[in-house]
Write a protein that holds these residues in place. Structure first.
Motif, PDB file in Angstrom:
ATOM      1  N   ASP A 100      12.795 -50.898 -70.601  1.00  0.00           N
ATOM      2  CA  ASP A 100      12.927 -52.362 -70.769  1.00  0.00           C
ATOM      3  C   ASP A 100      12.536 -52.946 -69.362  1.00  0.00           C
ATOM      4  OD1 ASP A 100      13.536 -52.098 -73.279  1.00  0.00           O
ATOM      5  OD2 ASP A 100      15.607 -52.999 -73.014  1.00  0.00           O
ATOM      6  N   VAL A 101      12.124 -54.334 -69.416  1.00  0.00           N
ATOM      7  CA  VAL A 101      11.847 -55.028 -68.205  1.00  0.00           C
ATOM      8  C   VAL A 101      12.323 -56.346 -68.323  1.00  0.00           C
ATOM      9  CG1 VAL A 101       9.577 -53.714 -67.452  1.00  0.00           C
ATOM     10  CG2 VAL A 101       9.514 -55.643 -68.838  1.00  0.00           C
ATOM     11  N   VAL A 102      12.461 -57.025 -66.882  1.00  0.00           N
ATOM     12  CA  VAL A 102      12.904 -58.278 -67.043  1.00  0.00           C
ATOM     13  C   VAL A 102      11.637 -59.343 -66.408  1.00  0.00           C
ATOM     14  CG1 VAL A 102      14.567 -60.184 -66.281  1.00  0.00           C
ATOM     15  CG2 VAL A 102      15.471 -57.904 -67.078  1.00  0.00           C
ATOM     16  N   LEU A 103      11.030 -60.045 -67.211  1.00  0.00           N
ATOM     17  CA  LEU A 103       9.991 -60.857 -66.597  1.00  0.00           C
ATOM     18  C   LEU A 103      10.324 -62.276 -66.342  1.00  0.00           C
ATOM     19  CD1 LEU A 103       7.122 -59.908 -69.242  1.00  0.00           C
ATOM     20  CD2 LEU A 103       7.625 -58.904 -66.959  1.00  0.00           C
ATOM     21  N   ARG A 104      10.003 -62.786 -65.269  1.00  0.00           N
ATOM     22  CA  ARG A 104      10.194 -64.052 -64.894  1.00  0.00           C
ATOM     23  C   ARG A 104       8.680 -64.969 -65.167  1.00  0.00           C
ATOM     24  NH1 ARG A 104      13.804 -66.450 -60.030  1.00  0.00           N
ATOM     25  NH2 ARG A 104      15.268 -66.039 -61.538  1.00  0.00           N
ATOM     26  N   PHE A 105       8.841 -66.037 -66.078  1.00  0.00           N
ATOM     27  CA  PHE A 105       7.731 -66.643 -66.389  1.00  0.00           C
ATOM     28  C   PHE A 105       7.949 -68.071 -65.555  1.00  0.00           C
ATOM     29  CE2 PHE A 105       7.476 -63.904 -69.839  1.00  0.00           C
ATOM     30  CZ  PHE A 105       6.181 -63.896 -70.219  1.00  0.00           C
ATOM     31  N   THR A 106       6.843 -68.372 -64.832  1.00  0.00           N
ATOM     32  CA  THR A 106       6.884 -69.726 -64.243  1.00  0.00           C
ATOM     33  C   THR A 106       6.618 -70.777 -65.073  1.00  0.00           C
ATOM     34  OG1 THR A 106       6.573 -68.759 -61.971  1.00  0.00           O
ATOM     35  CG2 THR A 106       5.944 -71.008 -62.242  1.00  0.00           C
ATOM     36  N   THR A 133      12.236 -74.778 -63.928  1.00  0.00           N
ATOM     37  CA  THR A 133      10.847 -74.181 -63.379  1.00  0.00           C
ATOM     38  C   THR A 133      10.602 -72.667 -63.892  1.00  0.00           C
ATOM     39  OG1 THR A 133      12.216 -73.254 -61.607  1.00  0.00           O
ATOM     40  CG2 THR A 133      11.407 -75.393 -61.199  1.00  0.00           C
ATOM     41  N   HIS A 134      11.651 -71.953 -64.395  1.00  0.00           N
ATOM     42  CA  HIS A 134      11.202 -70.399 -65.086  1.00  0.00           C
ATOM     43  C   HIS A 134      12.181 -70.027 -66.004  1.00  0.00           C
ATOM     44  CE1 HIS A 134      14.416 -70.077 -61.569  1.00  0.00           C
ATOM     45  NE2 HIS A 134      14.718 -69.052 -62.523  1.00  0.00           N
ATOM     46  N   ALA A 135      11.709 -69.156 -66.635  1.00  0.00           N
ATOM     47  CA  ALA A 135      12.728 -68.413 -67.526  1.00  0.00           C
ATOM     48  C   ALA A 135      12.377 -66.863 -67.272  1.00  0.00           C
ATOM     49  CB  ALA A 135      12.126 -68.802 -69.045  1.00  0.00           C
ATOM     50  N   ASP A 136      13.731 -66.130 -67.165  1.00  0.00           N
ATOM     51  CA  ASP A 136      13.724 -64.845 -67.358  1.00  0.00           C
ATOM     52  C   ASP A 136      14.191 -64.142 -68.520  1.00  0.00           C
ATOM     53  OD1 ASP A 136      13.633 -65.404 -64.548  1.00  0.00           O
ATOM     54  OD2 ASP A 136      15.575 -65.055 -64.160  1.00  0.00           O
ATOM     55  N   ILE A 137      13.195 -62.991 -69.012  1.00  0.00           N
ATOM     56  CA  ILE A 137      13.567 -62.509 -70.468  1.00  0.00           C
ATOM     57  C   ILE A 137      13.420 -61.072 -70.319  1.00  0.00           C
ATOM     58  CG2 ILE A 137      12.115 -62.288 -72.553  1.00  0.00           C
ATOM     59  CD1 ILE A 137      11.197 -65.326 -72.449  1.00  0.00           C
ATOM     60  N   ARG A 138      14.291 -60.405 -70.913  1.00  0.00           N
ATOM     61  CA  ARG A 138      14.370 -58.913 -71.063  1.00  0.00           C
ATOM     62  C   ARG A 138      13.468 -58.617 -72.303  1.00  0.00           C
ATOM     63  NH1 ARG A 138      17.510 -54.588 -73.314  1.00  0.00           N
ATOM     64  NH2 ARG A 138      19.158 -56.378 -74.278  1.00  0.00           N
ATOM     65  N   ILE A 139      12.604 -57.495 -71.999  1.00  0.00           N
ATOM     66  CA  ILE A 139      11.951 -57.347 -73.243  1.00  0.00           C
ATOM     67  C   ILE A 139      11.383 -55.684 -72.957  1.00  0.00           C
ATOM     68  CG2 ILE A 139       9.400 -57.818 -71.795  1.00  0.00           C
ATOM     69  CD1 ILE A 139       8.389 -58.943 -74.434  1.00  0.00           C
ATOM     70  N   PRO A 152       0.515 -69.718 -74.689  1.00  0.00           N
ATOM     71  CA  PRO A 152      -1.058 -70.230 -74.069  1.00  0.00           C
ATOM     72  C   PRO A 152      -1.309 -69.662 -72.874  1.00  0.00           C
ATOM     73  CG  PRO A 152       0.911 -71.572 -73.304  1.00  0.00           C
ATOM     74  CD  PRO A 152       1.390 -70.537 -74.206  1.00  0.00           C
ATOM     75  N   ALA A 153      -2.831 -69.732 -72.648  1.00  0.00           N
ATOM     76  CA  ALA A 153      -3.792 -68.875 -71.603  1.00  0.00           C
ATOM     77  C   ALA A 153      -2.819 -69.083 -70.310  1.00  0.00           C
ATOM     78  CB  ALA A 153      -5.067 -69.623 -71.418  1.00  0.00           C
ATOM     79  N   SER A 154      -2.242 -70.474 -70.110  1.00  0.00           N
ATOM     80  CA  SER A 154      -1.562 -70.664 -68.841  1.00  0.00           C
ATOM     81  C   SER A 154      -0.533 -69.858 -68.277  1.00  0.00           C
ATOM     82  CB  SER A 154      -1.319 -72.263 -68.705  1.00  0.00           C
ATOM     83  OG  SER A 154      -0.447 -72.452 -69.703  1.00  0.00           O
ATOM     84  N   LEU A 155      -0.010 -69.095 -69.262  1.00  0.00           N
ATOM     85  CA  LEU A 155       1.141 -68.242 -69.132  1.00  0.00           C
ATOM     86  C   LEU A 155       0.827 -66.550 -69.134  1.00  0.00           C
ATOM     87  CD1 LEU A 155       3.971 -69.988 -71.442  1.00  0.00           C
ATOM     88  CD2 LEU A 155       3.492 -69.775 -68.794  1.00  0.00           C
ATOM     89  N   HIS A 159       3.565 -64.392 -64.624  1.00  0.00           N
ATOM     90  CA  HIS A 159       5.002 -63.951 -64.776  1.00  0.00           C
ATOM     91  C   HIS A 159       5.268 -62.735 -63.666  1.00  0.00           C
ATOM     92  CE1 HIS A 159       2.158 -61.669 -67.530  1.00  0.00           C
ATOM     93  NE2 HIS A 159       2.960 -60.584 -67.177  1.00  0.00           N
ATOM     94  N   VAL A 160       6.396 -62.553 -63.142  1.00  0.00           N
ATOM     95  CA  VAL A 160       6.481 -61.225 -62.398  1.00  0.00           C
ATOM     96  C   VAL A 160       7.760 -60.348 -62.915  1.00  0.00           C
ATOM     97  CG1 VAL A 160       5.740 -62.469 -60.455  1.00  0.00           C
ATOM     98  CG2 VAL A 160       7.836 -62.724 -60.837  1.00  0.00           C
TER      99      VAL A 160
END
Length: 527
Positions: A100-106, A133-139, A152-155, A159-160
């Protein structure tokens, strides 16, 4: 992992005090002492750097007997077996996060935010945090491509990754060995010091609460506000002195672990209770004495007791309570969305009982939400005037005020809420330098506007609007994302200390304020 905890008898405390010496005994004046310790690596299982000096064998036996009353009992070989079992079971609990990882999307636009919220609902993702400004998601690593396909393409590349090894980071939040064995070989004074060096399981917390009551019976009382779904007592520590005529004072309620995985909230609420109890008329702090004399304080370290126990025994990142839903394999209701104020009954929310944000099929379906609401209603009917609610969560470093359900509705005493909120943030900043954002709950949580992830049914909104608690806040503690819900143990004391200054400012502000718009005389209750 199971912990057999026995209550500490006052006689045992006194025997320990006499046998082990005044400096080592658990007595009120010693509770406030905390020797400085070197910072510890959160990635290392550690031993205590300074073992206690060896005591005579007869004294050691009595000292260990006192400790075993509080933290359980085991002989030397038993402790070794417990350690092996504890470490093996802890490894099993956290092994499920491997991969699993946690991604932060701007997030830069409302369209991006809406797309990510909808994708999170479709894939039943574990949303850790959302802001403007951001969302953190475990996936799971394998689920990243399906998620990106919905965005969308912009996302696609916006993410990091926040953590290098989620499984190991989770493991580091548990004590390095079975909690019982950590207390052997320590003086009684050191046992107290160790409580806030680690996150603690529920039964140790409850035994610790009973110990505080036995030591400070004049201004401490342990009560049960009711039973959880699985039948556990939801315990509260009441701190305060009754008036000479037995009359009740204004009341402030402080809660933790509405979401089970937010362990720092449990430790912080425990630390706040401990600081008021042990500092009252001993810390030479007139402001602390004023807020103890001025209010009845109720501290509930673990409102979601069933979920909290499950984070120790089954799933460290469990969020909801443990109540069955319409799907047998998807337990749990989100206790922060279960109240009867703008409850989210949308088909999108109701169709996802596996979601971590599932609010239940109707308001107050969640047992613990109903119990908590009924308890506050009953004490109000008995004469208590509840003037403040501080609901501690993690993470994001935010001070949130009503409303959560809507960004368009303004609370009637917005100016008071903002003024106090800014003061609370300043109290933290003056203590530790940490910055906390002050905003409405809806503005502070970016997904709150979208079906399936709304802020409807919020606990804070309900108690502010329905129970007329004029100063209701949700405090999101450390950090801003480096560790999220898996905050290292060496943050427990700093988080508690900065929150203690927040608590003092909160109490002093309300003592000085004479004109909040919300009034208990308007009390109404929706059942």
């Amino acid at each position: 992992m199971h912990y057999n905890i026995h209550l500490l008898a006052p006689v045992a405390v006194l025997v320990g005090a006499v046998i082990c010496g005044t400096k080592a005994a658990i007595i009120p004046d010693s509770l406030g002492r905390r020797p400085s310790v070197e910072p510890r690596s959160v990635h290392t299982v550690h031993e205590f750097p300074n073992p206690a000096p060896e005591l005579p064998r007869w004294s050691t036996r009595i000292r260990d007997a006192v400790i075993s009353q509080l933290f359980g009992r085991a002989d030397r070989h038993g402790r070794r077996r417990e350690n092996r079992r504890y470490l093996a079971e802890t490894a099993k609990v956290v092994s499920q996060y491997a991969g699993d990882v946690v991604l932060r999307f701007t997030l830069k636009t409302p369209e991006e935010m809406k797309a990510l919220a909808e994708a999170s609902n479709i894939l039943l993702l574990d949303v850790w945090s959302t802001t403007k400004t951001h969302a953190d998601i475990r996936i799971a690593e394998a689920d990243i491509p399906p998620l990106l396909d919905l965005l969308p393409a912009s996302l696609q590349h916006s993410h990091v990754r926040l953590m290098r090894d989620l499984s190991q980071t989770a493991r580091d939040t548990y004590p390095g060995e079975f909690p019982l064995s950590r207390y052997y070989g320590q003086t009684l004074d050191q046992v107290q010091d160790l409580f806030f060096q680690e996150y603690q399981p529920l039964d140790v917390i409850q035994a610790w609460m009973n110990l505080l009551q036995s030591l400070f019976p004049d201004h401490v009382e342990i009560i049960s506000i009711g039973k959880s779904y699985e039948g556990r007592d939801i315990q509260a520590i009441r701190v305060g002195n009754r008036g000479a005529d037995g009359s009740k004072k204004k009341t402030i309620i402080v809660t933790g672990a509405v979401h089970a995985r937010e362990w720092i909230s449990v430790s912080t609420v425990s630390y706040l209770a401990y600081s008021l109890i042990t500092g009252y008329r001993r810390a030479k702090d007139p402001f602390l004495d004023m807020i103890v004399d001025g209010f009845d304080w109720y501290f509930i370290p673990t409102l979601n007791v069933d979920g909290y126990v499950y984070t120790w025994e089954g799933d460290r990142l469990w969020r909801k309570n443990r109540q069955p839903t319409t799907l047998a394999f998807c337990k749990g209701i989100d206790l922060d969305r279960a109240y009867n104020f703008h409850f989210d009954g949308s088909s999108q929310s109701q169709s996802n009982p596996c979601s971590d944000m599932f609010p239940g099929t109707s308001p107050f379906e969640a047992t613990e939400a109903k119990v908590f609401s009924d308890w506050t209603y009953n004490i109000t009917r008995e004469g208590a005037e509840i003037v403040g609610l501080l609901d501690f969560h993690s993470y994001s470093q935010q001070i949130l005020y009503p409303y959560s359900y809507s960004c368009d509705s303004m609370p009637p005493d917005l100016e008071n809420l903002e003024e106090l909120g800014i003061g609370l943030a300043k109290a933290i900043r003056m203590t530790s330098g940490e910055h906390f954002e002050v905003t409405s709950a809806c503005e502070g949580t970016g997904f709150a506007k979208y079906q399936g992830t709304t802020g409807g049914g919020s606990m804070m909104d309900f108690f502010y609007a329905e129970d007329r608690i004029p100063y209701s806040y949700q405090i999101k503690l450390r950090d801003t994302g480096s560790y999220g819900f898996l905050l290292p143990r060496d943050h427990i004391l700093p988080a508690g200390q900065e929150s203690m200054n927040l608590l003092k400012h909160f109490g002093l502000f309300i003592l000085d304020d004479g004109s909040p718009v919300q009034r208990h005389s308007d009390l109404k209750k929706k059942k």
